[in-house]
Write a protein that holds these residues in place. Structure first.
Motif, mmCIF file in Angstrom:
data_model
loop_
_atom_site.group_PDB
_atom_site.id
_atom_site.type_symbol
_atom_site.label_atom_id
_atom_site.label_comp_id
_atom_site.label_asym_id
_atom_site.label_seq_id
_atom_site.Cartn_x
_atom_site.Cartn_y
_atom_site.Cartn_z
ATOM 1 N N ILE A 1 2.001 8.448 7.040
ATOM 2 C CA ILE A 1 1.854 9.824 6.572
ATOM 3 C C ILE A 1 3.048 10.608 7.095
ATOM 4 O O ILE A 1 3.224 10.741 8.310
ATOM 5 N N PHE B 1 2.174 8.394 2.214
ATOM 6 C CA PHE B 1 1.752 9.760 1.902
ATOM 7 C C PHE B 1 2.768 10.736 2.492
ATOM 8 O O PHE B 1 3.279 10.512 3.593
ATOM 9 N N TYR C 1 5.099 2.510 -2.044
ATOM 10 C CA TYR C 1 6.105 2.254 -1.012
ATOM 11 C C TYR C 1 7.295 1.511 -1.612
ATOM 12 O O TYR C 1 7.148 0.650 -2.474
ATOM 13 N N GLN D 1 0.594 10.992 -2.736
ATOM 14 C CA GLN D 1 0.611 9.554 -2.488
ATOM 15 C C GLN D 1 1.622 8.897 -3.423
ATOM 16 O O GLN D 1 1.633 9.168 -4.623
ATOM 17 N N TYR D 2 2.466 7.999 -2.855
ATOM 18 C CA TYR D 2 3.494 7.339 -3.656
ATOM 19 C C TYR D 2 3.569 5.853 -3.297
ATOM 20 O O TYR D 2 3.292 5.479 -2.154
ATOM 21 N N ARG E 1 0.851 -1.192 0.000
ATOM 22 C CA ARG E 1 0.000 0.000 0.000
ATOM 23 C C ARG E 1 0.888 1.244 0.000
ATOM 24 O O ARG E 1 2.026 1.210 0.495
ATOM 25 N N PRO E 2 0.409 2.359 -0.533
ATOM 26 C CA PRO E 2 1.251 3.551 -0.673
ATOM 27 C C PRO E 2 1.502 4.240 0.662
ATOM 28 O O PRO E 2 0.853 3.957 1.670
#
Length: 246
Positions: A238, A174, A187, A184-185, A171-172
């Motif tokens: 985040i 932030f 991982y 958002q990128y 999952r990305p």
């Protein structure tokens, strides 16, 4: 007067024999009374009266060595330790990776091509597998998810199923604040705050290069800490880059 002195000396000897060194305090306090009793004709009566008077003042005669004096308690300044990593976050970083919304998985069931496919963990933390429908993935490791799928398939549909679960894409994460391209990128394994900033285009002119904040969800609760640049980032984190004040 010589008789008085002899009486006082005799009292002192008896006190030391009976009460130890502590009795000297009472002995000198009663010396004047003994001196005024020199006219008594019975020295033993004078001595017995003096000893009884001293015992009455103290409540009792203490035999042997007096106890050691009690040292006064001194309270020093409170020890203040520098802030470090939040214990919950450290524990979370050290334990196996737990799946959550946004993780993309590959489920392979040997000999069952219709069941072997890619799945994305949905907003409810589940994946939907043919035949067995929804399976909870959130909060589980890949090995835990394998066991859950194996159990449900084997109980009704597939004899002794062999199941493997791999992570295709985490999952990305932030990042926002004083970076050039916040958002958002995907991982990247082994990521730190500094590498996350590089992925987001680097610092702005107002960014602090020493002050960062991470928000991480642990067991359904969001924890937030101030962290150094080499602090490890996990999927779903985040990252916030603070503004410098000068």
């Amino acid at each position: 007067m010589m008789a008085n002195f002899s009486i006082i000396t005799l009292v002192g000897k008896r006190l030391i024999m009976r009460a130890g060194v502590k009795a000297w305090v009472w002995f000198f306090s009663c010396a004047a009374a003994l001196g005024s009793a020199g006219c008594a004709h019975d020295p033993d009566a004078v001595i017995s009266g003096a000893v009884a008077n001293i015992e009455g003042q103290s409540g009792r005669v203490v035999y042997g060595t007096p106890p050691e004096p009690v040292e006064p308690v001194t309270w020093g300044a409170a020890v203040v330790e520098p802030a470090g990593y939040a214990p919950a976050m450290v524990a979370d970083a050290e334990r196996p990776y737990l799946l959550d919304t946004g993780d993309r998985l590959r489920v392979f069931v040997y000999g069952q091509p219709n069941l072997s496919r890619a799945y994305t963990v949905d907003q409810e933390g589940k994946i939907t597998v043919p035949l067995i429908n929804e399976v909870r993935a959130r909060g589980r490791t890949t090995r835990d998810l394998e066991a859950a799928i194996r159990h449900r398939l084997g109980s009704e549909f597939v004899r002794d199923p062999q199941v493997t679960v791999d992570i295709l894409q985490n999952r990305p994460f932030f990042i926002y604040g004083e970076v050039k391209a916040g958002g958002q990128y995907p991982y990247v394994s082994g990521m730190t705050i500094e590498t996350a900033i590089a992925i987001a285009g680097g610092y702005t002119e107002r960014a602090s290069s020493r002050s960062y904040r991470i928000t991480r969800r642990i067991n359904g609760f969001a924890d937030q800490i101030e962290a150094p640049g080499d602090y490890p980032v996990q999927p779903g984190d985040i990252v916030y880059v603070n503004e410098r004040f000068f």
